[in-house]
Enzyme design. Structure first.
Site, PDB file in Angstrom:
ATOM      1  N   THR A 130       0.788  -1.206   0.012  1.00  0.00           N
ATOM      2  CA  THR A 130      -0.200  -0.154  -0.095  1.00  0.00           C
ATOM      3  C   THR A 130       0.883   1.296  -0.098  1.00  0.00           C
ATOM      4  O   THR A 130       2.010   1.108   0.547  1.00  0.00           O
ATOM      5  CB  THR A 130      -0.954   0.122   1.343  1.00  0.00           C
ATOM      6  OG1 THR A 130      -1.936   1.172   0.896  1.00  0.00           O
ATOM      7  CG2 THR A 130      -0.296   0.167   2.429  1.00  0.00           C
TER       8      THR A 130
ATOM      9  N   GLN B 164      -1.308   4.276   7.024  1.00  0.00           N
ATOM     10  CA  GLN B 164      -1.019   3.397   6.022  1.00  0.00           C
ATOM     11  C   GLN B 164       0.209   2.655   6.350  1.00  0.00           C
ATOM     12  O   GLN B 164       0.349   1.451   5.898  1.00  0.00           O
ATOM     13  CB  GLN B 164      -0.706   4.055   4.535  1.00  0.00           C
ATOM     14  CG  GLN B 164      -2.065   4.707   4.132  1.00  0.00           C
ATOM     15  CD  GLN B 164      -3.097   3.791   3.881  1.00  0.00           C
ATOM     16  OE1 GLN B 164      -3.014   2.701   3.097  1.00  0.00           O
ATOM     17  NE2 GLN B 164      -4.082   4.052   4.834  1.00  0.00           N
TER      18      GLN B 164
ATOM     19  N   HIS C  79      -0.038  -1.001   7.966  1.00  0.00           N
ATOM     20  CA  HIS C  79      -0.466  -2.174   7.219  1.00  0.00           C
ATOM     21  C   HIS C  79       0.518  -3.123   6.992  1.00  0.00           C
ATOM     22  O   HIS C  79       0.197  -4.438   7.188  1.00  0.00           O
ATOM     23  CB  HIS C  79      -0.860  -1.555   5.697  1.00  0.00           C
ATOM     24  CG  HIS C  79      -2.368  -1.213   5.479  1.00  0.00           C
ATOM     25  ND1 HIS C  79      -3.260  -2.181   5.548  1.00  0.00           N
ATOM     26  CD2 HIS C  79      -2.880  -0.034   5.313  1.00  0.00           C
ATOM     27  CE1 HIS C  79      -4.477  -1.415   5.483  1.00  0.00           C
ATOM     28  NE2 HIS C  79      -4.218  -0.360   5.243  1.00  0.00           N
TER      29      HIS C  79
ATOM     30  N   GLU D 210      -1.286   5.229  -5.003  1.00  0.00           N
ATOM     31  CA  GLU D 210      -2.507   4.466  -4.918  1.00  0.00           C
ATOM     32  C   GLU D 210      -3.491   5.372  -3.938  1.00  0.00           C
ATOM     33  O   GLU D 210      -4.826   5.634  -4.406  1.00  0.00           O
ATOM     34  CB  GLU D 210      -1.900   3.095  -3.585  1.00  0.00           C
ATOM     35  CG  GLU D 210      -3.227   2.421  -3.606  1.00  0.00           C
ATOM     36  CD  GLU D 210      -2.987   1.404  -2.462  1.00  0.00           C
ATOM     37  OE1 GLU D 210      -3.764   0.431  -2.192  1.00  0.00           O
ATOM     38  OE2 GLU D 210      -2.055   1.618  -1.669  1.00  0.00           O
ATOM     39  N   HIS D 211      -2.992   5.945  -2.916  1.00  0.00           N
ATOM     40  CA  HIS D 211      -3.921   6.896  -2.167  1.00  0.00           C
ATOM     41  C   HIS D 211      -3.106   8.333  -2.317  1.00  0.00           C
ATOM     42  O   HIS D 211      -1.969   8.316  -2.008  1.00  0.00           O
ATOM     43  CB  HIS D 211      -3.912   6.751  -0.880  1.00  0.00           C
ATOM     44  CG  HIS D 211      -4.610   5.290  -0.674  1.00  0.00           C
ATOM     45  ND1 HIS D 211      -3.563   4.224  -0.210  1.00  0.00           N
ATOM     46  CD2 HIS D 211      -5.925   4.650  -0.482  1.00  0.00           C
ATOM     47  CE1 HIS D 211      -4.507   3.024  -0.126  1.00  0.00           C
ATOM     48  NE2 HIS D 211      -5.781   3.529  -0.444  1.00  0.00           N
TER      49      HIS D 211
ATOM     50  N   ASP E  82     -11.084   3.609   2.851  1.00  0.00           N
ATOM     51  CA  ASP E  82     -10.942   2.109   3.193  1.00  0.00           C
ATOM     52  C   ASP E  82     -12.171   1.752   3.818  1.00  0.00           C
ATOM     53  O   ASP E  82     -12.218   0.348   3.703  1.00  0.00           O
ATOM     54  CB  ASP E  82      -9.911   1.962   4.305  1.00  0.00           C
ATOM     55  CG  ASP E  82      -8.519   2.291   3.821  1.00  0.00           C
ATOM     56  OD1 ASP E  82      -8.236   2.152   2.751  1.00  0.00           O
ATOM     57  OD2 ASP E  82      -7.557   2.526   4.617  1.00  0.00           O
TER      58      ASP E  82
ATOM     59  N   GLU F  33      -6.310  -4.521 -49.432  1.00  0.00           N
ATOM     60  CA  GLU F  33      -5.824  -5.162 -48.526  1.00  0.00           C
ATOM     61  C   GLU F  33      -5.229  -6.818 -48.924  1.00  0.00           C
ATOM     62  O   GLU F  33      -4.750  -7.662 -48.357  1.00  0.00           O
ATOM     63  CB  GLU F  33      -6.348  -5.321 -47.310  1.00  0.00           C
ATOM     64  CG  GLU F  33      -6.343  -3.960 -46.626  1.00  0.00           C
ATOM     65  CD  GLU F  33      -7.019  -4.234 -45.274  1.00  0.00           C
ATOM     66  OE1 GLU F  33      -7.721  -5.236 -44.813  1.00  0.00           O
ATOM     67  OE2 GLU F  33      -6.786  -3.187 -44.373  1.00  0.00           O
TER      68      GLU F  33
ATOM     69  N   HIS G  79     -12.819 -11.293 -48.634  1.00  0.00           N
ATOM     70  CA  HIS G  79     -13.648 -10.427 -47.756  1.00  0.00           C
ATOM     71  C   HIS G  79     -14.633  -9.658 -48.896  1.00  0.00           C
ATOM     72  O   HIS G  79     -15.756  -9.298 -48.526  1.00  0.00           O
ATOM     73  CB  HIS G  79     -12.617  -9.466 -47.271  1.00  0.00           C
ATOM     74  CG  HIS G  79     -12.139  -9.985 -45.869  1.00  0.00           C
ATOM     75  ND1 HIS G  79     -11.272 -10.973 -45.679  1.00  0.00           N
ATOM     76  CD2 HIS G  79     -12.069  -9.425 -44.578  1.00  0.00           C
ATOM     77  CE1 HIS G  79     -10.981 -11.394 -44.670  1.00  0.00           C
ATOM     78  NE2 HIS G  79     -11.419 -10.180 -43.815  1.00  0.00           N
TER      79      HIS G  79
END
Length: 441
Positions: A241, A263, A266, A332-333, A366, A420, A425
């Site tokens: 984190t 944080q 964690h 992330e945050h 969170d 092409e 096609h």
């Protein structure tokens, strides 16, 4: 404690900054070989491999991996009333915010009754991983399950590691949260083995493969998700984190310190970064971090995180440089605690989630902000979103042309195809108008 990176009087070039800024180290490749062996064992030996892995990694003897419904019901019934209320508030807020991510079908009309319909269809089955290591994560149950339910996924299979303290079962709070949400297919399986089981199925325990696997985990879980991503969709490869607080002289140093610490607790590899143009604020934050750290219950792992190379105070010349540093880091945050934080947030490009102002701390996200807390890490916020309903939705285009509509562009298509050198096609188009050509003769 929180070493300083001084970027004042420097060119804040984005590419150069990526090398200068602190970052948690999680070498998924180092776990790749072990994860590959675990996956291979599950594919080859199924239930027997899971029994062996539970014994080796979780130190439990387990034979019945699927949690019976009666056990889920008992966990729900045993919930403390206050915790139940908190869970229900979080469920409702995340559900409400996630519903805003749904899209209605969009139709584009062309001449001659031709049209294309853009729609978003849910996958059939999703596998949701909820970790069970250094903490209990009922919040991760909510953040995984709610988006899948809002998207309309038919089948949800939830995995969480077996707990020695709970007779080899899933933690009761994890079970209760899943039960509140109406999830019935729950397995006491952890780590890379859980990811393999979700991706390829285990017939002996009644587990069918899923289409999408989501949820955070350790390096082995991340490596396993990466390995199975050839055969099943995944949300992301999550690392440790991260929080980056962008603050100026108006910020309260104690609040900044509290958020950095939130944080750091964690994991030892967590990253806590302050970016500021005010050296005096930096000094005050460092003092307040030390004071708060001395009395926090998880100070041992928080200390390792804050003293690590991945955590720092970054000094810059001004707000423009601070934004450039944040975008290069792509946290992330991201917390913004500055004068006119809303306008600063409008200028930010790269972040998993942006928390604006002193009353919007990361722990709010969170649990109960309504946003999702499963977010891109390791700089992936430059190109990856948070977990959401869209993770479980596939955009599909329905093409519906009439004879008249195809006729409007038949000749240009034929010319395009022949340019092409794809003659068949062109013939596929021309064959539909052969009667017209015959009549013209």
């Amino acid at each position: 404690m929180l070493h300083t990176i001084d970027l004042r009087d420097q060119d804040v070039n984005a590419l150069r900054l990526r090398d200068q800024l602190p970052r948690p180290e999680q070498d998924v490749s180092a776990a790749a070989s072990a994860a590959a062996d675990i996956i291979a064992a599950v594919r080859a030996h199924g239930r027997d491999a899971l029994v062996d892995q539970a014994r080796r990694f979780d130190h439990v003897e387990i034979t019945d991996f699927r949690v019976p419904q009666e056990q889920i019901d008992r966990a729900v019934a045993a919930l403390d009333a206050d915790i139940r209320e908190a869970l229900q508030i979080a469920i409702e807020r995340v559900s409400q915010a996630t519903r805003a991510q749904l899209r209605d079908p969009v139709t584009t009309e062309f001449p001659g009754g031709a049209r294309i319909v853009q729609r978003w269809s849910p996958v059939r089955a999703a596998g949701l991983y909820v970790p069970g290591g250094k903490a209990v994560y009922p919040s991760s149950v909510i953040m995984n399950v709610v988006p899948a339910m809002v998207a309309g996924v038919d089948r949800l299979a939830l995995m969480s590691p077996p707990q020695r303290d709970h007779d080899g079962g899933v933690h009761p709070l994890t079970l209760a949260t899943a039960g509140l949400l109406g999830v019935h297919e729950i397995y006491a399986i952890g780590g890379a083995g859980a990811i393999a089981a979700l991706a390829y199925g285990v017939p002996e325990i009644g587990l069918d493969p899923v289409d999408v696997i989501t949820g955070p985990g350790n390096a082995f879980v991340a490596a396993a998700k990466l390995a199975v991503s050839r055969d099943v969709a995944i949300d992301s490869v999550a690392g440790p984190t991260e929080i980056l607080v962008l603050a100026d002289e108006t910020a309260d140093a104690d609040l900044v310190a509290a958020d950095l610490l939130s944080q750091a607790e964690h994991d030892e590899a967590a990253s806590s970064v302050l970016v500021t143009d005010d050296p005096q604020l930096a000094d005050r934050v460092r003092e307040r971090v030390a004071a708060r750290l001395a009395r926090t219950p998880n100070r041992e792992r928080a200390t390792v995180a804050l003293e690590g190379e991945q955590s720092a105070i970054v000094l810059v010349d001004d707000l423009d440089a601070a934004i450039a540093v944040s975008d290069a880091y792509a946290p992330e945050h991201l917390e913004i605690i500055t004068r006119d934080a809303v306008s600063v947030a409008d200028r930010v490009r790269n972040a998993g989630a942006i928390f604006v102002g002193p009353w919007s701390p990361v722990p709010l996200g969170d649990y109960m902000a309504g946003s999702n807390h499963v977010l891109p890490t390791s700089g992936r916020a430059r190109f990856s979103p948070a977990l959401g309903a869209y993770t479980f939705l596939r955009p599909q285009q329905l093409i519906e042309y009439t004879r008249e509509g195809l006729g409007e562009i038949a000749r240009p298509i034929e010319r395009f195809a022949r340019a092409e050198r794809l003659e068949a096609h062109a013939e596929s188009i021309a064959a539909r108008f052969e009667d017209d050509a015959e009549g013209a003769r």
